[in-house]
Design a protein around this motif. Structure first.
Motif, PDB file in Angstrom:
ATOM      1  N   PRO A 281     -10.789 -35.121  14.316  1.00 25.97           N
ATOM      2  CA  PRO A 281     -10.107 -35.898  15.362  1.00 25.97           C
ATOM      3  C   PRO A 281      -8.606 -35.983  15.097  1.00 25.97           C
ATOM      4  O   PRO A 281      -8.163 -35.994  13.960  1.00 25.97           O
ATOM      5  CB  PRO A 281     -10.749 -37.288  15.230  1.00 25.97           C
ATOM      6  N   ALA A 282      -7.836 -36.032  16.155  1.00 24.63           N
ATOM      7  CA  ALA A 282      -6.388 -36.179  16.061  1.00 24.63           C
ATOM      8  C   ALA A 282      -5.880 -36.677  17.402  1.00 24.63           C
ATOM      9  O   ALA A 282      -6.535 -36.476  18.430  1.00 24.63           O
ATOM     10  CB  ALA A 282      -5.735 -34.848  15.700  1.00 24.63           C
ATOM     11  N   ASP A 283      -4.767 -37.328  17.377  1.00 21.60           N
ATOM     12  CA  ASP A 283      -4.109 -37.917  18.543  1.00 21.60           C
ATOM     13  C   ASP A 283      -4.866 -37.740  19.862  1.00 21.60           C
ATOM     14  O   ASP A 283      -5.651 -38.591  20.250  1.00 21.60           O
ATOM     15  CB  ASP A 283      -2.693 -37.365  18.659  1.00 21.60           C
ATOM     16  N   ASP A 284      -4.686 -36.616  20.562  1.00 20.47           N
ATOM     17  CA  ASP A 284      -5.373 -36.429  21.849  1.00 20.47           C
ATOM     18  C   ASP A 284      -6.455 -35.357  21.758  1.00 20.47           C
ATOM     19  O   ASP A 284      -6.829 -34.744  22.754  1.00 20.47           O
ATOM     20  CB  ASP A 284      -4.363 -36.090  22.951  1.00 20.47           C
ATOM     21  N   MET A 315     -10.460 -21.141  -3.750  1.00 18.85           N
ATOM     22  CA  MET A 315     -10.999 -21.736  -2.525  1.00 18.85           C
ATOM     23  C   MET A 315     -10.507 -23.162  -2.389  1.00 18.85           C
ATOM     24  O   MET A 315     -10.525 -23.934  -3.355  1.00 18.85           O
ATOM     25  CB  MET A 315     -12.528 -21.687  -2.514  1.00 18.85           C
ATOM     26  N   ILE A 316     -10.073 -23.509  -1.172  1.00 17.03           N
ATOM     27  CA  ILE A 316      -9.414 -24.785  -0.922  1.00 17.03           C
ATOM     28  C   ILE A 316     -10.203 -25.627   0.073  1.00 17.03           C
ATOM     29  O   ILE A 316     -10.581 -25.144   1.148  1.00 17.03           O
ATOM     30  CB  ILE A 316      -7.994 -24.559  -0.362  1.00 17.03           C
ATOM     31  N   VAL A 317     -10.426 -26.894  -0.292  1.00 14.27           N
ATOM     32  CA  VAL A 317     -10.960 -27.890   0.638  1.00 14.27           C
ATOM     33  C   VAL A 317     -10.012 -29.077   0.630  1.00 14.27           C
ATOM     34  O   VAL A 317      -9.679 -29.611  -0.433  1.00 14.27           O
ATOM     35  CB  VAL A 317     -12.393 -28.332   0.257  1.00 14.27           C
ATOM     36  N   SER A 318      -9.572 -29.479   1.790  1.00 11.47           N
ATOM     37  CA  SER A 318      -8.548 -30.519   1.903  1.00 11.47           C
ATOM     38  C   SER A 318      -9.158 -31.892   2.134  1.00 11.47           C
ATOM     39  O   SER A 318     -10.380 -32.068   2.134  1.00 11.47           O
ATOM     40  CB  SER A 318      -7.597 -30.183   3.055  1.00 11.47           C
ATOM     41  N   THR A 319      -8.282 -32.862   2.370  1.00 11.07           N
ATOM     42  CA  THR A 319      -8.727 -34.236   2.648  1.00 11.07           C
ATOM     43  C   THR A 319      -9.285 -34.387   4.055  1.00 11.07           C
ATOM     44  O   THR A 319      -9.603 -35.500   4.469  1.00 11.07           O
ATOM     45  CB  THR A 319      -7.570 -35.231   2.435  1.00 11.07           C
ATOM     46  N   ARG A 320      -9.401 -33.286   4.794  1.00 14.54           N
ATOM     47  CA  ARG A 320     -10.170 -33.341   6.041  1.00 14.54           C
ATOM     48  C   ARG A 320     -11.606 -33.769   5.746  1.00 14.54           C
ATOM     49  O   ARG A 320     -12.263 -34.393   6.576  1.00 14.54           O
ATOM     50  CB  ARG A 320     -10.230 -31.957   6.703  1.00 14.54           C
ATOM     51  N   GLY A 340      -4.357 -37.629  -2.117  1.00 18.82           N
ATOM     52  CA  GLY A 340      -3.341 -38.575  -1.671  1.00 18.82           C
ATOM     53  C   GLY A 340      -2.536 -38.033  -0.507  1.00 18.82           C
ATOM     54  O   GLY A 340      -1.335 -38.323  -0.376  1.00 18.82           O
ATOM     55  N   SER A 341      -3.175 -37.253   0.361  1.00 16.12           N
ATOM     56  CA  SER A 341      -2.461 -36.499   1.389  1.00 16.12           C
ATOM     57  C   SER A 341      -2.075 -37.333   2.603  1.00 16.12           C
ATOM     58  O   SER A 341      -2.790 -38.251   3.012  1.00 16.12           O
ATOM     59  CB  SER A 341      -3.325 -35.331   1.870  1.00 16.12           C
ATOM     60  N   LYS A 342      -0.955 -36.947   3.201  1.00 17.19           N
ATOM     61  CA  LYS A 342      -0.519 -37.453   4.497  1.00 17.19           C
ATOM     62  C   LYS A 342      -0.288 -36.258   5.400  1.00 17.19           C
ATOM     63  O   LYS A 342       0.353 -35.284   4.997  1.00 17.19           O
ATOM     64  CB  LYS A 342       0.783 -38.250   4.374  1.00 17.19           C
ATOM     65  N   THR A 343      -0.808 -36.320   6.616  1.00 19.05           N
ATOM     66  CA  THR A 343      -0.613 -35.216   7.558  1.00 19.05           C
ATOM     67  C   THR A 343       0.383 -35.582   8.646  1.00 19.05           C
ATOM     68  O   THR A 343       0.460 -34.927   9.678  1.00 19.05           O
ATOM     69  CB  THR A 343      -1.948 -34.788   8.190  1.00 19.05           C
ATOM     70  N   SER A 344       1.141 -36.641   8.400  1.00 19.04           N
ATOM     71  CA  SER A 344       2.194 -37.045   9.320  1.00 19.04           C
ATOM     72  C   SER A 344       3.546 -36.626   8.759  1.00 19.04           C
ATOM     73  O   SER A 344       3.701 -36.433   7.550  1.00 19.04           O
ATOM     74  CB  SER A 344       2.162 -38.562   9.528  1.00 19.04           C
ATOM     75  N   LYS A 357       1.218 -41.728  13.996  1.00 24.06           N
ATOM     76  CA  LYS A 357       1.115 -41.137  15.325  1.00 24.06           C
ATOM     77  C   LYS A 357       1.594 -39.694  15.347  1.00 24.06           C
ATOM     78  O   LYS A 357       1.356 -38.964  16.309  1.00 24.06           O
ATOM     79  CB  LYS A 357       1.913 -41.978  16.337  1.00 24.06           C
ATOM     80  N   SER A 358       2.283 -39.280  14.274  1.00 27.49           N
ATOM     81  CA  SER A 358       2.741 -37.891  14.197  1.00 27.49           C
ATOM     82  C   SER A 358       1.800 -37.035  13.359  1.00 27.49           C
ATOM     83  O   SER A 358       2.109 -35.889  13.065  1.00 27.49           O
ATOM     84  CB  SER A 358       4.160 -37.832  13.603  1.00 27.49           C
ATOM     85  N   ALA A 359       0.632 -37.577  12.991  1.00 22.07           N
ATOM     86  CA  ALA A 359      -0.296 -36.841  12.136  1.00 22.07           C
ATOM     87  C   ALA A 359      -0.924 -35.676  12.883  1.00 22.07           C
ATOM     88  O   ALA A 359      -1.257 -35.777  14.067  1.00 22.07           O
ATOM     89  CB  ALA A 359      -1.379 -37.772  11.615  1.00 22.07           C
ATOM     90  N   GLN A 360      -1.125 -34.562  12.169  1.00 20.21           N
ATOM     91  CA  GLN A 360      -1.760 -33.408  12.791  1.00 20.21           C
ATOM     92  C   GLN A 360      -3.262 -33.600  12.931  1.00 20.21           C
ATOM     93  O   GLN A 360      -3.868 -33.115  13.879  1.00 20.21           O
ATOM     94  CB  GLN A 360      -1.468 -32.137  11.995  1.00 20.21           C
ATOM     95  N   PHE A 361      -3.873 -34.286  11.976  1.00 15.32           N
ATOM     96  CA  PHE A 361      -5.297 -34.579  12.067  1.00 15.32           C
ATOM     97  C   PHE A 361      -5.610 -35.791  11.200  1.00 15.32           C
ATOM     98  O   PHE A 361      -4.818 -36.171  10.331  1.00 15.32           O
ATOM     99  CB  PHE A 361      -6.158 -33.386  11.632  1.00 15.32           C
ATOM    100  N   ASP A 362      -6.748 -36.411  11.455  1.00 13.17           N
ATOM    101  CA  ASP A 362      -7.159 -37.575  10.679  1.00 13.17           C
ATOM    102  C   ASP A 362      -7.631 -37.156   9.290  1.00 13.17           C
ATOM    103  O   ASP A 362      -8.390 -36.196   9.150  1.00 13.17           O
ATOM    104  CB  ASP A 362      -8.302 -38.318  11.382  1.00 13.17           C
ATOM    105  N   VAL A 363      -7.166 -37.888   8.284  1.00 12.18           N
ATOM    106  CA  VAL A 363      -7.613 -37.672   6.912  1.00 12.18           C
ATOM    107  C   VAL A 363      -8.911 -38.441   6.695  1.00 12.18           C
ATOM    108  O   VAL A 363      -9.004 -39.626   7.038  1.00 12.18           O
ATOM    109  CB  VAL A 363      -6.536 -38.143   5.909  1.00 12.18           C
ATOM    110  N   THR A 364      -9.915 -37.780   6.148  1.00 11.12           N
ATOM    111  CA  THR A 364     -11.195 -38.445   5.879  1.00 11.12           C
ATOM    112  C   THR A 364     -11.218 -39.037   4.472  1.00 11.12           C
ATOM    113  O   THR A 364     -11.661 -40.177   4.286  1.00 11.12           O
ATOM    114  CB  THR A 364     -12.353 -37.449   6.043  1.00 11.12           C
TER     115      THR A 364
END
Length: 472
Positions: A281-284, A315-320, A340-344, A357-364
């Motif tokens: 999920p992300a903004d819109d 192999m990479i898995v992020s905070t998604r 400790g990631s921020k996607t904003s 509000k500038s985040a590319q996606f929600d961090v799980t």
């Protein structure tokens, strides 16, 4: 026509070859004789073809699936051991001219606050990241030739490398920006980047063009051929990835491995990393509007089969992904995670609700880096902030030769301990430091080469005395 060595995207990622592979795997998903033959080949730890790997992914025999998971774990241990590299994303700008329907940065999103960091903003952000303990960043920016030209990216990289704060410094900057020209890739190489990362999003050309209806990213061939241009521009390490959930996962899995095979065939070097993000999920953006979402069981089996098929790749898995999902992924092949990631844009220095509000996606996984480091150690992993291979020139073909011969332990294990020791001295909580000191003591006993062990002990002592940045 399928041609692994072709420079044309639609030939090295051939739709007809993928469809044929999908049919073959479905026909053989219960073929025990063939599955056993593939597993026997996989145990040699030299990799599998995309067709062989998809048979394993489609396999519906419970006991064989258990063999697949166990083998993935064995291969991970042989190549990468119990080290887990940590990093953080740094978003420079969310200005973008593309119309990607799965990303909130799309140009039609008029209510998103558009932000582009100045040099002063970058200094504040990177200083905040250094105070957390990070040594490795992946910079991100939307595609916008006016607001985010290559000169802005290059200036940002130079700024990041210049910032020294207390004992902190960023030692490796990986770059995830839009596909560009050979000349611009040369400029990125000369700026001292680590890995160039570009997600394909989807390898299905028809779906790709629908998902990218407008903007320069609409050009499937130009985007898919970007890694060839990057390597022609002198970039030694490239990172592949798809966004699972946009298209049928079996198609994407096959295309991803075909891309890795293409790079290996043409350049003699496969991808340095493979990322496996899922749509979030992300903004819109509502992920429920995409019908190809995959559950955790399929997701973790994809990870296991990639590890078996491409044993040398990071192999990479992020905070998604959630803590629980990342824990499963670590056992099946993942060697790098963010923490400790921020996607904003501007989210590290002084995060606010407006910044989010500038985040590319929600961090799980919203845990702090210290919590992630402590968690990894409690699980028996060695968190690594190491950038030694990149800084010693062990990159590209040189790194792959060492990795494929399963010799990176000789460098990476002691270097991981040295960078972990730095983290414990400078940034860790008391609880994390206690756990880490115990772990380092135990891990030292696993270094078989006595001269390397003694050198590591000497460097650890010097780090305790206030010196920094040792590497083998």
């Amino acid at each position: 026509m399928y041609n692994q060595k072709s420079t044309q995207a639609e030939e090295f990622i051939s739709d007809s070859e993928i469809l044929s592979t999908l049919e073959y795997a479905q026909q053989n998903k219960s073929n025990i004789e063939l599955i056993d033959k593939i597993l026997e080949k996989a145990r040699q730890m030299k990799g599998l073809s995309h067709r062989e790997a998809l048979v394993l992914l489609d396999c519906n025999i419970a006991e064989k699936n258990e063999e697949i998971y166990n083998l993935a774990n064995d291969i991970k241990q042989k190549y990468y051991g119990n080290r887990i590299v940590t990093f953080a994303p740094l978003y420079l700008s969310n200005y973008c001219v593309n119309g990607c329907v799965y990303c909130p940065y799309h140009y039609k999103n008029k209510h998103m606050k558009r932000i582009k960091m100045s040099r002063e903003d970058i200094i504040r952000e990177v200083t905040a990241l250094q105070d957390i303990g990070h040594k490795r960043l992946a910079i991100e920016a939307g595609e916008d030739p006016v607001n985010n030209p290559i000169e802005y990216i290059l200036d940002s990289i130079r700024t990041i490398y210049e910032i020294k704060h207390k004992n902190g410094s960023i030692r490796r900057v990986n770059v995830n920006i839009a596909a560009t020209t050979v000349e611009n890739y040369k400029k990125l190489h000369d700026a001292g980047i680590g890995t160039y990362i570009l997600f394909q999003e989807t390898y299905n050309k028809k779906s790709y063009e629908k998902l990218h209806p407008t903007g320069p990213k609409h050009n499937y061939n130009y985007h898919t051929e970007a890694m060839d241009r990057a390597m022609q521009g002198g970039i030694d390490d490239v990172g592949l990835g798809v966004l699972f959930g946009l298209e049928n996962y079996r198609y994407e899995f096959t295309g991803l491995l075909m891309h890795a095979e293409h790079l290996e065939a043409v350049f003699g070097v496969g991808p340095h990393t493979i990322s496996v993000p899922r749509i979030r999920p992300a903004d819109d953006i509502d992920p429920n509007s995409f019908v190809n979402a995959i559950n955790d069981d399929i997701f973790t089996k994809i990870i296991a089969c990639i590890r078996i098929a491409v044993p040398y790749t990071g192999m990479i898995v992020s905070t998604r992904e959630s803590k629980e999902c990342r824990e499963k992924a670590l056992k099946l092949g993942v060697s790098q995670i963010s923490g400790g990631s921020k996607t904003s844009v501007g989210g590290y220095y002084s995060p606010t609700a407006e910044d989010e509000k500038s985040a590319q996606f929600d961090v799980t996984d919203k845990r702090s880096l210290d919590e992630v480091i402590n968690w990894l150690m409690e699980l028996g992993y060695v968190p690594s902030f190491c950038t030694a291979c990149y800084r010693e020139g062990r990159v590209g073909a040189d790194f792959m030769k060492i990795c494929k011969n399963q010799q990176i332990h000789n460098f990476c294990h002691p270097n991981a301990l040295l960078t972990l020791k730095e983290y414990l001295e400078d940034y860790a909580s008391a609880e994390t430091r206690k756990t880490g000191e115990k772990l380092i003591k135990n891990e030292l006993s696993l270094i078989e080469n006595e001269s390397i062990k003694q050198k590591t002990i000497d460097y650890l002592s010097k780090i305790s005395g206030g010196e920094r940045d040792f590497r083998l």
